[in-house]
Design a protein around this motif. Structure first.
Motif, PDB file in Angstrom:
ATOM      1  N   ARG A 154     -15.927 -29.366  16.944  1.00  0.00           N
ATOM      2  CA  ARG A 154     -17.548 -29.303  17.016  1.00  0.00           C
ATOM      3  C   ARG A 154     -18.389 -28.253  17.398  1.00  0.00           C
ATOM      4  N   ALA A 155     -17.859 -27.834  18.607  1.00  0.00           N
ATOM      5  CA  ALA A 155     -18.050 -26.228  19.160  1.00  0.00           C
ATOM      6  C   ALA A 155     -18.220 -24.896  17.987  1.00  0.00           C
ATOM      7  N   ALA A 156     -17.032 -25.252  17.676  1.00  0.00           N
ATOM      8  CA  ALA A 156     -17.225 -23.983  16.316  1.00  0.00           C
ATOM      9  C   ALA A 156     -17.645 -24.403  15.350  1.00  0.00           C
ATOM     10  N   VAL A 157     -18.482 -25.413  14.766  1.00  0.00           N
ATOM     11  CA  VAL A 157     -19.499 -25.696  13.379  1.00  0.00           C
ATOM     12  C   VAL A 157     -20.516 -25.624  14.123  1.00  0.00           C
ATOM     13  N   PHE A 158     -20.745 -25.941  15.477  1.00  0.00           N
ATOM     14  CA  PHE A 158     -22.383 -26.064  16.058  1.00  0.00           C
ATOM     15  C   PHE A 158     -22.360 -24.800  16.615  1.00  0.00           C
ATOM     16  N   GLY A 159     -21.947 -24.038  17.005  1.00  0.00           N
ATOM     17  CA  GLY A 159     -21.457 -22.817  17.210  1.00  0.00           C
ATOM     18  C   GLY A 159     -21.722 -22.154  16.270  1.00  0.00           C
ATOM     19  N   ALA A 160     -21.140 -21.389  14.801  1.00  0.00           N
ATOM     20  CA  ALA A 160     -21.324 -21.014  14.066  1.00  0.00           C
ATOM     21  C   ALA A 160     -23.289 -21.107  13.404  1.00  0.00           C
ATOM     22  N   ALA A 184     -30.633 -10.114   5.537  1.00  0.00           N
ATOM     23  CA  ALA A 184     -30.454 -11.027   6.394  1.00  0.00           C
ATOM     24  C   ALA A 184     -30.870 -12.075   5.690  1.00  0.00           C
ATOM     25  N   GLY A 185     -31.522 -12.535   5.366  1.00  0.00           N
ATOM     26  CA  GLY A 185     -31.811 -13.556   4.943  1.00  0.00           C
ATOM     27  C   GLY A 185     -31.263 -14.064   3.502  1.00  0.00           C
ATOM     28  N   LEU A 186     -30.114 -14.313   2.819  1.00  0.00           N
ATOM     29  CA  LEU A 186     -29.577 -13.893   1.249  1.00  0.00           C
ATOM     30  C   LEU A 186     -27.795 -14.527   2.489  1.00  0.00           C
ATOM     31  N   LEU A 187     -27.589 -13.221   3.325  1.00  0.00           N
ATOM     32  CA  LEU A 187     -26.569 -13.812   3.719  1.00  0.00           C
ATOM     33  C   LEU A 187     -26.291 -14.656   5.048  1.00  0.00           C
ATOM     34  N   THR A 188     -27.593 -14.355   5.389  1.00  0.00           N
ATOM     35  CA  THR A 188     -27.658 -16.413   6.146  1.00  0.00           C
ATOM     36  C   THR A 188     -27.631 -17.385   5.625  1.00  0.00           C
ATOM     37  N   GLY A 189     -28.081 -17.576   4.181  1.00  0.00           N
ATOM     38  CA  GLY A 189     -28.799 -18.486   4.179  1.00  0.00           C
ATOM     39  C   GLY A 189     -26.933 -18.870   3.429  1.00  0.00           C
ATOM     40  N   VAL A 190     -26.150 -17.731   2.847  1.00  0.00           N
ATOM     41  CA  VAL A 190     -24.922 -18.195   2.020  1.00  0.00           C
ATOM     42  C   VAL A 190     -23.771 -18.784   3.483  1.00  0.00           C
ATOM     43  N   ALA A 191     -24.376 -18.114   4.486  1.00  0.00           N
ATOM     44  CA  ALA A 191     -23.112 -18.473   5.933  1.00  0.00           C
ATOM     45  C   ALA A 191     -23.729 -19.905   5.871  1.00  0.00           C
ATOM     46  N   LEU A 192     -25.245 -19.690   6.454  1.00  0.00           N
ATOM     47  CA  LEU A 192     -25.872 -21.274   6.006  1.00  0.00           C
ATOM     48  C   LEU A 192     -24.560 -22.525   4.796  1.00  0.00           C
ATOM     49  N   MET A 193     -25.212 -22.561   4.200  1.00  0.00           N
ATOM     50  CA  MET A 193     -24.151 -23.906   2.915  1.00  0.00           C
ATOM     51  C   MET A 193     -23.329 -23.483   3.385  1.00  0.00           C
ATOM     52  N   LEU A 194     -22.308 -22.805   3.308  1.00  0.00           N
ATOM     53  CA  LEU A 194     -20.798 -22.571   3.654  1.00  0.00           C
ATOM     54  C   LEU A 194     -20.574 -23.715   4.972  1.00  0.00           C
ATOM     55  N   THR A 195     -21.292 -23.400   6.099  1.00  0.00           N
ATOM     56  CA  THR A 195     -21.048 -23.835   7.247  1.00  0.00           C
ATOM     57  C   THR A 195     -21.515 -25.530   6.691  1.00  0.00           C
ATOM     58  N   GLY A 196     -22.777 -25.786   5.976  1.00  0.00           N
ATOM     59  CA  GLY A 196     -22.377 -27.200   5.528  1.00  0.00           C
ATOM     60  C   GLY A 196     -22.180 -28.245   4.991  1.00  0.00           C
ATOM     61  N   PRO A 200     -20.406 -32.561  -0.046  1.00  0.00           N
ATOM     62  CA  PRO A 200     -20.681 -31.662   0.847  1.00  0.00           C
ATOM     63  C   PRO A 200     -21.952 -30.439   0.663  1.00  0.00           C
ATOM     64  N   LEU A 201     -22.579 -30.832  -0.832  1.00  0.00           N
ATOM     65  CA  LEU A 201     -23.916 -30.117  -1.655  1.00  0.00           C
ATOM     66  C   LEU A 201     -24.769 -29.776  -0.668  1.00  0.00           C
ATOM     67  N   ARG A 202     -24.854 -31.872  -0.194  1.00  0.00           N
ATOM     68  CA  ARG A 202     -25.807 -32.248   0.057  1.00  0.00           C
ATOM     69  C   ARG A 202     -26.269 -31.979   1.935  1.00  0.00           C
ATOM     70  N   ARG A 203     -25.302 -31.802   2.447  1.00  0.00           N
ATOM     71  CA  ARG A 203     -24.909 -30.886   3.811  1.00  0.00           C
ATOM     72  C   ARG A 203     -25.388 -29.450   3.056  1.00  0.00           C
ATOM     73  N   ALA A 204     -24.402 -28.611   2.671  1.00  0.00           N
ATOM     74  CA  ALA A 204     -25.296 -27.531   3.117  1.00  0.00           C
ATOM     75  C   ALA A 204     -26.547 -27.161   2.402  1.00  0.00           C
ATOM     76  N   LEU A 205     -27.237 -27.805   1.478  1.00  0.00           N
ATOM     77  CA  LEU A 205     -28.733 -27.618   0.724  1.00  0.00           C
ATOM     78  C   LEU A 205     -29.473 -28.457   2.371  1.00  0.00           C
ATOM     79  N   ARG A 206     -29.106 -29.351   3.340  1.00  0.00           N
ATOM     80  CA  ARG A 206     -29.889 -29.443   4.839  1.00  0.00           C
ATOM     81  C   ARG A 206     -29.412 -28.376   5.634  1.00  0.00           C
ATOM     82  N   GLN A 207     -29.218 -28.069   5.437  1.00  0.00           N
ATOM     83  CA  GLN A 207     -28.205 -27.009   6.840  1.00  0.00           C
ATOM     84  C   GLN A 207     -29.021 -26.219   5.859  1.00  0.00           C
ATOM     85  N   PHE A 208     -29.343 -25.503   4.844  1.00  0.00           N
ATOM     86  CA  PHE A 208     -29.929 -24.068   4.541  1.00  0.00           C
ATOM     87  C   PHE A 208     -31.143 -24.379   4.644  1.00  0.00           C
TER      88      PHE A 208
END
Length: 365
Positions: A149-155, A312-324, A335-343
């Protein structure tokens, strides 16, 4: 685990080439599934290893079924579908919980429900396999829940908060040096805050669970209890058990006590589920810092102006989708739905702070 879902009846003169191809594909998928379970079993011990070997044995029974149908037409050994081969690869090289979460999704697909060439027992096997894998995955999630939980929410927090912070000061007209200072300060301050918060949260939760754990010394008092009064029933009632059920349970415990070793009154395994305060704090610090670094990377690399903002926006967007996507896989959700939600959440936060920065920049200007 299997891949065939088309149904074709066998002609009177024997199976058609299409049927043989489908049976061979199903055979290869079942062989691959058995290999994946055996790979996972080789990395576990005790009961978990036995369960995984049991699943592998069940998949091998399915292999025998398709080999029996194919007979002399079994042909050369084929490879499974890319999805089943991916499962074996992940089982060999990646984490336990991550692979089980993917296998849970694979086993939940109705492979043989409408396949007339597969007996009903095989369809039932696949459905039960999904529940077995679900239980194993739940064990793994429980063991690492605090740190995970700490890792996912932290990132995620690092990504969202720092891209919002960086775009906010950019919107206000800040130069590259100011953006860098702001971003790195936000990284350090946020990582320290997250680590401290996780440590306090997890440690406090463990202390609360410890305060609720029954006193082990109470077990030694069981032989001296008044069997007629049986105050042990009050213990079970205090824990939420109905009065009559508490009395029956207490009577049974006392009878066992007088005929053999005393069982535990009751324990709490919650502390194991919560995890370590130090572990959660360390994971939170590291992952928040990693996430918060992503929006600053283009500026650290020397980029300026619109190019730096877009990067910065592109890198952050990709990282957010990976996290989601990772959250979706681990939770058994798409996974795709969660990735899009995080993004979407990250993009909304960044857009709002950028607009706020523009408003303040225009006002101060």
């Amino acid at each position: 685990m299997g891949a065939g879902d088309d149904e074709e009846s066998e002609p009177p003169f024997g199976p058609s080439p299409a049927m043989l191809r489908r049976w061979r594909r199903l055979l290869a998928d079942e062989q691959e599934a058995a290999r994946a379970y055996r790979e996972l079993a080789s990395r576990r011990s005790g009961e978990e290893r036995e369960i995984l070997l049991g699943l592998a044995a069940a998949e091998e029974r399915h292999v025998a079924h398709w080999e029996g149908l194919l007979g002399e037409d079994v042909g050369r050994l084929r490879r499974g579908t890319p999805r089943t081969r991916l499962m074996t690869f992940l089982a060999r090289h990646f984490g336990w919980v991550f692979v089980l979460a993917l296998m849970q999704q694979a086993e939940s697909r109705p492979v043989y429900d409408s396949d007339s060439d597969a007996p009903p027992a095989m369809a039932a096997d696949e459905r039960i396999h999904g529940e077995v894998v679900r239980g194993l995955a739940a064990r793994g999630r429980a063991r690492m829940s605090g740190t995970l939980r700490a890792a996912v929410f932290g990132a995620n927090d690092g990504l969202v908060s720092n891209i919002a912070l960086v775009l906010g000061v950019i919107g206000g007209g800040a130069g590259t040096q100011t953006v860098l200072l702001t971003g790195l300060s936000g990284l350090l301050a946020g990582a320290l805050s997250m680590a401290a918060g996780e440590y306090i949260s997890v440690s406090s939760q463990r202390e609360l669970l410890a305060a609720s754990t029954p006193d082990e010394a109470a077990r030694a008092s069981l032989p001296a209890l008044d069997v007629d009064a049986n105050e042990l029933a009050l213990v079970y009632r205090a824990r939420g058990m109905p009065a009559e059920e508490a009395r029956r349970h207490a009577d049974a415990v006392l009878r066992r006590e007088h005929s053999g070793p005393a069982p535990a009154v009751s324990g709490s395994e919650g502390a194991d589920v919560v995890g370590s305060g130090i572990g959660a704090a360390g994971a939170s610090f590291a992952f928040f810092g990693t996430g918060a670094l992503v929006p600053v990377l283009p500026f650290l690399a020397g980029a300026e102006g619109l190019a730096a903002v877009v990067a910065a926006g592109l890198l952050t967007g990709v990282a957010l989708m990976l996290t989601g996507g990772v959250v979706g896989v681990l939770s058994g959700a798409p996974p795709l739905r969660r990735a899009l939600r995080q993004f979407a959440i990250g993009a909304a936060a960044a857009a709002l702070t950028y607009l706020l920065g523009l408003a303040f920049g225009a006002t101060l200007g």
